[in-house]
Design a protein around this motif. Structure first.
Motif, PDB file in Angstrom:
ATOM      1  N   CYS A 280     -46.843 -18.510 -76.424  1.00  0.00           N
ATOM      2  CA  CYS A 280     -46.695 -17.957 -75.079  1.00  0.00           C
ATOM      3  C   CYS A 280     -45.216 -17.853 -74.707  1.00  0.00           C
ATOM      4  O   CYS A 280     -44.356 -18.282 -75.464  1.00  0.00           O
ATOM      5  CB  CYS A 280     -47.408 -18.854 -74.062  1.00  0.00           C
ATOM      6  N   GLY A 281     -44.956 -17.311 -73.536  1.00  0.00           N
ATOM      7  CA  GLY A 281     -43.572 -17.250 -73.085  1.00  0.00           C
ATOM      8  C   GLY A 281     -43.409 -16.338 -71.883  1.00  0.00           C
ATOM      9  O   GLY A 281     -44.395 -15.807 -71.339  1.00  0.00           O
ATOM     10  N   VAL A 282     -42.171 -16.183 -71.489  1.00  0.00           N
ATOM     11  CA  VAL A 282     -41.841 -15.285 -70.382  1.00  0.00           C
ATOM     12  C   VAL A 282     -41.637 -13.886 -70.986  1.00  0.00           C
ATOM     13  O   VAL A 282     -40.846 -13.712 -71.922  1.00  0.00           O
ATOM     14  CB  VAL A 282     -40.576 -15.770 -69.630  1.00  0.00           C
ATOM     15  N   ILE A 283     -42.371 -12.925 -70.462  1.00  0.00           N
ATOM     16  CA  ILE A 283     -42.420 -11.580 -71.064  1.00  0.00           C
ATOM     17  C   ILE A 283     -41.038 -10.928 -71.050  1.00  0.00           C
ATOM     18  O   ILE A 283     -40.345 -10.955 -70.021  1.00  0.00           O
ATOM     19  CB  ILE A 283     -43.411 -10.695 -70.267  1.00  0.00           C
ATOM     20  N   GLN A 284     -40.674 -10.332 -72.187  1.00  0.00           N
ATOM     21  CA  GLN A 284     -39.394  -9.602 -72.265  1.00  0.00           C
ATOM     22  C   GLN A 284     -39.422  -8.470 -71.249  1.00  0.00           C
ATOM     23  O   GLN A 284     -40.415  -7.733 -71.156  1.00  0.00           O
ATOM     24  CB  GLN A 284     -39.204  -8.975 -73.656  1.00  0.00           C
ATOM     25  N   GLN A 285     -38.324  -8.314 -70.552  1.00  0.00           N
ATOM     26  CA  GLN A 285     -38.278  -7.284 -69.528  1.00  0.00           C
ATOM     27  C   GLN A 285     -38.518  -5.892 -70.121  1.00  0.00           C
ATOM     28  O   GLN A 285     -39.085  -5.017 -69.468  1.00  0.00           O
ATOM     29  CB  GLN A 285     -36.938  -7.357 -68.793  1.00  0.00           C
ATOM     30  N   ALA A 286     -38.111  -5.689 -71.379  1.00  0.00           N
ATOM     31  CA  ALA A 286     -38.299  -4.370 -71.998  1.00  0.00           C
ATOM     32  C   ALA A 286     -39.781  -3.982 -72.023  1.00  0.00           C
ATOM     33  O   ALA A 286     -40.134  -2.809 -71.821  1.00  0.00           O
ATOM     34  CB  ALA A 286     -37.746  -4.389 -73.421  1.00  0.00           C
ATOM     35  N   THR A 287     -40.664  -4.968 -72.234  1.00  0.00           N
ATOM     36  CA  THR A 287     -42.110  -4.682 -72.240  1.00  0.00           C
ATOM     37  C   THR A 287     -42.545  -4.200 -70.855  1.00  0.00           C
ATOM     38  O   THR A 287     -43.299  -3.228 -70.728  1.00  0.00           O
ATOM     39  CB  THR A 287     -42.902  -5.960 -72.612  1.00  0.00           C
ATOM     40  N   LEU A 288     -42.042  -4.880 -69.818  1.00  0.00           N
ATOM     41  CA  LEU A 288     -42.432  -4.504 -68.455  1.00  0.00           C
ATOM     42  C   LEU A 288     -41.853  -3.141 -68.088  1.00  0.00           C
ATOM     43  O   LEU A 288     -42.500  -2.353 -67.394  1.00  0.00           O
ATOM     44  CB  LEU A 288     -42.000  -5.588 -67.473  1.00  0.00           C
ATOM     45  N   THR A 289     -40.653  -2.861 -68.583  1.00  0.00           N
ATOM     46  CA  THR A 289     -40.073  -1.544 -68.332  1.00  0.00           C
ATOM     47  C   THR A 289     -40.919  -0.479 -69.026  1.00  0.00           C
ATOM     48  O   THR A 289     -41.215   0.569 -68.443  1.00  0.00           O
ATOM     49  CB  THR A 289     -38.619  -1.500 -68.852  1.00  0.00           C
ATOM     50  N   ASN A 290     -41.360  -0.746 -70.253  1.00  0.00           N
ATOM     51  CA  ASN A 290     -42.241   0.207 -70.948  1.00  0.00           C
ATOM     52  C   ASN A 290     -43.520   0.455 -70.161  1.00  0.00           C
ATOM     53  O   ASN A 290     -44.107   1.527 -70.224  1.00  0.00           O
ATOM     54  CB  ASN A 290     -42.605  -0.307 -72.345  1.00  0.00           C
ATOM     55  N   ALA A 291     -43.967  -0.583 -69.422  1.00  0.00           N
ATOM     56  CA  ALA A 291     -45.205  -0.449 -68.640  1.00  0.00           C
ATOM     57  C   ALA A 291     -44.930   0.072 -67.238  1.00  0.00           C
ATOM     58  O   ALA A 291     -45.839   0.131 -66.405  1.00  0.00           O
ATOM     59  CB  ALA A 291     -45.908  -1.802 -68.568  1.00  0.00           C
ATOM     60  N   LYS A 292     -43.689   0.408 -66.966  1.00  0.00           N
ATOM     61  CA  LYS A 292     -43.277   0.931 -65.652  1.00  0.00           C
ATOM     62  C   LYS A 292     -43.525  -0.068 -64.526  1.00  0.00           C
ATOM     63  O   LYS A 292     -43.902   0.298 -63.409  1.00  0.00           O
ATOM     64  CB  LYS A 292     -43.972   2.261 -65.348  1.00  0.00           C
ATOM     65  N   VAL A 293     -43.360  -1.354 -64.842  1.00  0.00           N
ATOM     66  CA  VAL A 293     -43.449  -2.381 -63.791  1.00  0.00           C
ATOM     67  C   VAL A 293     -42.193  -3.255 -63.871  1.00  0.00           C
ATOM     68  O   VAL A 293     -42.268  -4.472 -63.964  1.00  0.00           O
ATOM     69  CB  VAL A 293     -44.735  -3.249 -63.902  1.00  0.00           C
ATOM     70  N   SER A 294     -41.038  -2.586 -63.820  1.00  0.00           N
ATOM     71  CA  SER A 294     -39.805  -3.328 -64.092  1.00  0.00           C
ATOM     72  C   SER A 294     -39.384  -4.238 -62.933  1.00  0.00           C
ATOM     73  O   SER A 294     -38.498  -5.065 -63.099  1.00  0.00           O
ATOM     74  CB  SER A 294     -38.677  -2.378 -64.484  1.00  0.00           C
ATOM     75  N   ASN A 295     -40.053  -4.125 -61.774  1.00  0.00           N
ATOM     76  CA  ASN A 295     -39.696  -5.056 -60.693  1.00  0.00           C
ATOM     77  C   ASN A 295     -40.554  -6.302 -60.696  1.00  0.00           C
ATOM     78  O   ASN A 295     -40.784  -6.926 -59.661  1.00  0.00           O
ATOM     79  CB  ASN A 295     -39.817  -4.371 -59.329  1.00  0.00           C
ATOM     80  N   GLU A 296     -41.053  -6.642 -61.861  1.00  0.00           N
ATOM     81  CA  GLU A 296     -41.902  -7.826 -61.961  1.00  0.00           C
ATOM     82  C   GLU A 296     -41.309  -8.765 -63.001  1.00  0.00           C
ATOM     83  O   GLU A 296     -40.502  -8.378 -63.842  1.00  0.00           O
ATOM     84  CB  GLU A 296     -43.321  -7.448 -62.436  1.00  0.00           C
TER      85      GLU A 296
END
Ligand code: DAH
Length: 437
Positions: A280-296
């Motif tokens: 487990c871990g804290v999700i890489q921001q790049a993954t969230l940016t790919n999902a278009k939820v970069s403010n999370e």
């Protein structure tokens, strides 16, 4: 459990596909649809036959009970279990920042339909699409596929559960609520008979992400640790020896995954051993940016259902999960984790196969041929001898594999095994260019 094998270049597979009658076909059919084959295609008929099974949907099956128990622990999360196993290499690797030379991408480790499409090797492959659909708290159960050795704990198809949770990356928005929740989770944990050992440090080897607010990243990490420790307590405490006075021990250790930082593995001390349970871990921001939820900002985890079920139910062989034998299936009640009662096993037969190998030989390729011919009759494939001879041009390595055959359901005739061994030898010499000794 992530691909551990050292980096090696992708292998080309055109040569050995699959049975002789479809060798000339230029397409491969997966769940009723045709896909073009190319030199990466290495998916086998025995693997294709597993795709529709969905073991975790059968009431009473240990995988189903484990899945529903975990889902019940997360009642306010969205629960998914129907996503197709066929994914793009983008979903499985690129969307999660896997480096281009990551060994998991190799065709010796993963099943490819062609260069762009593959069977998911982990449930993390769906993170981006699920986040993209707007889900902030979710669990996902699925079959995953990896080319591997053959023994009692490895099977090319197994099941994982992924879980994730997102928070606003604005400390003013999510900070207080998270801090309050963490206090509540901590007091819940403190009232249980559990000892948490945390050997993790956030340092340069396992850092917070640069653009994250440190205070918020810390709260998210704590939330991850308390949430998962409570889940593991729920799963393991009830199965622990009731006569034992000892608390359940859970320990957190640093880890590395391309798609999280900081990253952790969690181990549980159970029946006298430390056992690795999840990553487990804290999700890489790049993954969230790919999902278009970069403010999370958020955390994710992935766990292997068979691995946990084998521990909790004391199931000794991973093939048993696929058994249709009522002596296995009738033992389990829906929703109840109970100890597997072993029944008499049919005798095993061993055969050795030795050959000279070309330099690009990989044992996973050989194991796939064994799987394809012997199916679940193959209990273990063991490399028992290797021999090096410099004088032999192009074929300097001789290897001897011992295959143990055993049916879970019946006794086997020697003639049946002999026939399988002949076909394995024939296919290995044609497809892997080995020279049988
Ligand atoms: N996908 C990883 C595997 O198959 C497990 C994993 C590790 C999942 C870390 C995660 C994570 O979501 O954060 O081994």
């Amino acid at each position: 459990m992530l691909h551990k094998i050292a980096s090696r270049p992708p292998r080309l597979w055109g040569a050995w596909l699959h049975f002789s009658h479809c060798r000339r076909l230029s397409t491969v059919e997966v769940l009723g649809r045709s896909y073009p084959k190319d030199k990466f295609t290495n998916i086998t008929p025995s693997i294709l036959s597993k795709l529709p099974t969905q073991l975790y949907t059968r009431p009473g099956h240990p995988l189903n009970t484990l899945k529903t128990t975990i889902e019940a622990h997360f009642p306010d999360y969205a629960h998914f279990s129907n996503l197709p196993a066929l994914v793009s290499t983008y979903q499985n690797f690129d969307s999660l920042s896997f480096p281009a030379d990551h060994p998991g991408r190799s065709a010796t480790d993963s099943y490819y339909v062609n260069k762009d499409l593959m069977l998911r090797t982990h449930t993390s492959a769906h993170e981006v699409e699920v986040f993209c659909d707007g889900h902030k708290k979710w669990l996902l159960t699925a079959d995953v596929y990896r080319r591997d050795e053959i023994d009692s704990s490895h099977y090319p198809v197994f099941h994982q559960m992924e879980g994730a949770r997102l928070f606003s990356d604005d400390l003013n928005v999510s900070g207080d609520a998270l801090a309050r929740e963490n206090t509540r989770l901590f007091s819940e944990l403190s009232s249980e008979h559990v000892v948490l050992e945390d050997r993790t440090l956030v340092d340069s080897k396992n850092p917070y992400q640069e653009h994250h607010n440190k205070q918020l990243a810390d709260l998210v990490t704590q939330n991850l640790k308390y949430t998962l420790s409570l889940l593991l307590f729920k799963l393991f405490a009830q199965a622990a020896d009731p006569s034992s006075e000892a608390p359940l021990q859970i320990r957190w250790i640093p880890a590395y995954f391309p798609f999280t930082t900081p990253s952790y593995e969690v181990e549980v001390f159970f029946r006298h051993k430390w056992l690795e349970i999840l990553g487990c871990g804290v999700i890489q921001q790049a993954t969230l940016t790919n999902a278009k939820v970069s403010n999370e900002i958020g955390w994710a985890f992935g766990l292997g259902l068979e691995r946990i079920a084998m521990i909790l139910y004391k199931i000794p062989d991973i093939r048993l999960f696929w058994s249709e034998d009522l002596r296995f299936l009738s033992q389990f009640k829906p929703g109840e984790i109970s100890t597997f009662q072993p029944y008499s096993r049919y005798p095993a037969t061993e055969r050795d196969i030795s050959f000279w190998c070309p330099n690009d030989f990989h044992s996973n390729d050989f194991c796939d041929i064994v799987r394809d011919e012997a199916g679940d009759l193959a209990e273990e494939v063991q490399l028992i001898d290797q021999y090096h001879d410099k004088r032999k041009q192009g074929y300097v390595m001789s290897r001897c594999f011992r295959i143990r055959f055993r049916s879970m359901e019946r006794s086997m005739e020697h003639a049946e095994i002999n026939k399988i061994v002949i076909t394995i030898k024939k296919r290995a010499s044609e497809a892997l260019r080995v020279e049988i000794r």
